[in-house]
Design a protein around this motif. Structure first.
Motif, PDB file in Angstrom:
ATOM      1  N   LEU A   1       1.071  -1.406   0.067  1.00 31.50           N
ATOM      2  CA  LEU A   1       0.271  -0.152  -0.183  1.00 31.50           C
ATOM      3  C   LEU A   1       0.729   1.398  -0.143  1.00 31.50           C
ATOM      4  CD1 LEU A   1      -3.221  -0.914   2.512  1.00 31.50           C
ATOM      5  CD2 LEU A   1      -2.767  -0.946   0.264  1.00 31.50           C
TER       6      LEU A   1
ATOM      7  N   TYR B   1       1.046   4.088  -2.718  1.00 34.50           N
ATOM      8  CA  TYR B   1       0.444   5.757  -2.805  1.00 34.50           C
ATOM      9  C   TYR B   1       1.145   6.103  -2.629  1.00 34.50           C
ATOM     10  CZ  TYR B   1       0.300  10.469   0.203  1.00 34.50           C
ATOM     11  OH  TYR B   1       0.231  11.418   0.420  1.00 34.50           O
TER      12      TYR B   1
ATOM     13  N   PRO C   1      -5.479   7.695  -2.102  1.00 39.35           N
ATOM     14  CA  PRO C   1      -5.952   7.559  -0.131  1.00 39.35           C
ATOM     15  C   PRO C   1      -5.999   5.912  -0.179  1.00 39.35           C
ATOM     16  CG  PRO C   1      -7.423   8.824  -1.078  1.00 39.35           C
ATOM     17  CD  PRO C   1      -6.562   8.761  -1.777  1.00 39.35           C
ATOM     18  N   VAL C   2      -4.193   6.041   0.950  1.00 36.10           N
ATOM     19  CA  VAL C   2      -4.464   3.392   1.649  1.00 36.10           C
ATOM     20  C   VAL C   2      -5.557   4.156   2.994  1.00 36.10           C
ATOM     21  CG1 VAL C   2      -2.813   3.223  -0.207  1.00 36.10           C
ATOM     22  CG2 VAL C   2      -2.447   4.395   2.226  1.00 36.10           C
ATOM     23  N   ASP C   3      -5.660   5.052   3.586  1.00 39.73           N
ATOM     24  CA  ASP C   3      -6.067   4.977   5.190  1.00 39.73           C
ATOM     25  C   ASP C   3      -7.556   5.147   4.788  1.00 39.73           C
ATOM     26  OD1 ASP C   3      -3.881   4.602   6.011  1.00 39.73           O
ATOM     27  OD2 ASP C   3      -3.197   6.048   6.107  1.00 39.73           O
ATOM     28  N   GLY C   4      -8.661   4.395   5.351  1.00 36.17           N
ATOM     29  CA  GLY C   4     -10.249   5.065   5.746  1.00 36.17           C
ATOM     30  C   GLY C   4     -10.851   3.797   5.692  1.00 36.17           C
TER      31      GLY C   4
ATOM     32  N   SER D   1     -10.434   3.949   0.992  1.00 36.97           N
ATOM     33  CA  SER D   1      -9.225   3.637   0.520  1.00 36.97           C
ATOM     34  C   SER D   1      -9.027   3.021  -0.632  1.00 36.97           C
ATOM     35  CB  SER D   1      -8.683   2.534   1.698  1.00 36.97           C
ATOM     36  OG  SER D   1      -7.685   1.975   1.171  1.00 36.97           O
TER      37      SER D   1
ATOM     38  N   SER E   1      -6.528   1.147  -1.705  1.00 34.93           N
ATOM     39  CA  SER E   1      -6.350  -0.752  -1.770  1.00 34.93           C
ATOM     40  C   SER E   1      -7.319  -1.477  -2.345  1.00 34.93           C
ATOM     41  CB  SER E   1      -7.135  -1.059  -0.413  1.00 34.93           C
ATOM     42  OG  SER E   1      -6.615  -0.170   0.847  1.00 34.93           O
TER      43      SER E   1
END
Length: 226
Positions: A60, A64, A70-73, A169, A172
């Protein structure tokens, strides 16, 4: 994409988290031999590349660095089934495609139906154009399927609120799609592959410097723009 996005939708793209990907434009020219060599070394059992020096994967963090997605969330999830995709499309985009194939529509229809806005365009027209533009990014660059011209309307449901869309994300989802496509491409009878192949190629050139062409200009962020 045929060119950079209109400045009139920049705020929407930034709010949704797709601005940097939109600025990549047409991406990079793919090297089929490099991609084929990587697929030959991909092992679905472990989801890793088996190389003479050991095993490695696309992480991930790589997603990024390469795409600045975005890779968070929250995970990008949702049903691919709907009672009436035409109604969904009309409610959010204000138009119904002439052909909906299992919830998927042609990206050429999006380009023809939503021309680039101008200074006289209403706020709603700009929003719908931005939604259609992001759909083309998703279906044509980030998570393309083997059709190369269809995008599923389930992604449109995530773009109702641009601020809420930025909390998903997306990186992802792009990586998971690429993993799935590489696993499918390892079958002997498969001759095509979907997914974000630009990510695969740029990752390989960044992690294995001997694979990359000679360039003099410095690194830029996201890395894929180099």
């Amino acid at each position: 994409m045929t060119g950079p996005p209109s400045p009139l939708i920049e705020d929407y793209l930034r709010e949704a988290g797709f601005w940097h990907v939109a600025m990549i434009g047409r991406g990079c020219k793919l090297d089929p031999k490099l991609i084929s060599a990587l697929i030959e070394r991909w092992r679905p059992e472990t989801h890793t590349f088996h190389l003479p020096c050991g095993e490695c994967i696309i992480t991930l963090e790589d997603v990024y660095l390469q795409l600045e997605l975005p890779v968070d969330g929250d995970a990008v999830t949702g049903s691919v089934h709907s009672a009436d995709w035409g109604a969904v499309c009309y409610e959010l985009l204000g138009a119904i495609p002439y052909n909906i194939n299992g919830g998927r529509i042609e990206m050429s229809w999006l380009r023809d139906t939503f021309p680039e806005p101008d200074d006289d365009s209403t706020e709603l027209e700009k929003i719908r154009y931005a939604q259609a533009y992001i759909l083309q990014i998703i279906g044509g660059y980030l998570m393309p399927d083997l059709s190369q011209n269809l995008v599923h309307l389930r992604w449109l449901l995530k773009l109702v609120d641009f601020r809420a869309a930025s909390e998903f994300s997306w990186g992802s989802a792009v990586l998971a799609t690429l993993y799935r496509e590489m696993c499918g491409a390892t079958r002997p009878n498969k001759v095509k592959i979907g997914g974000c192949l630009s990510l695969l190629q740029s990752w390989a050139r960044f992690r294995f410097p001997f694979l990359r062409p000679r360039v003099d200009h410095p690194y830029t962020f996201p890395l894929i723009t180099r």
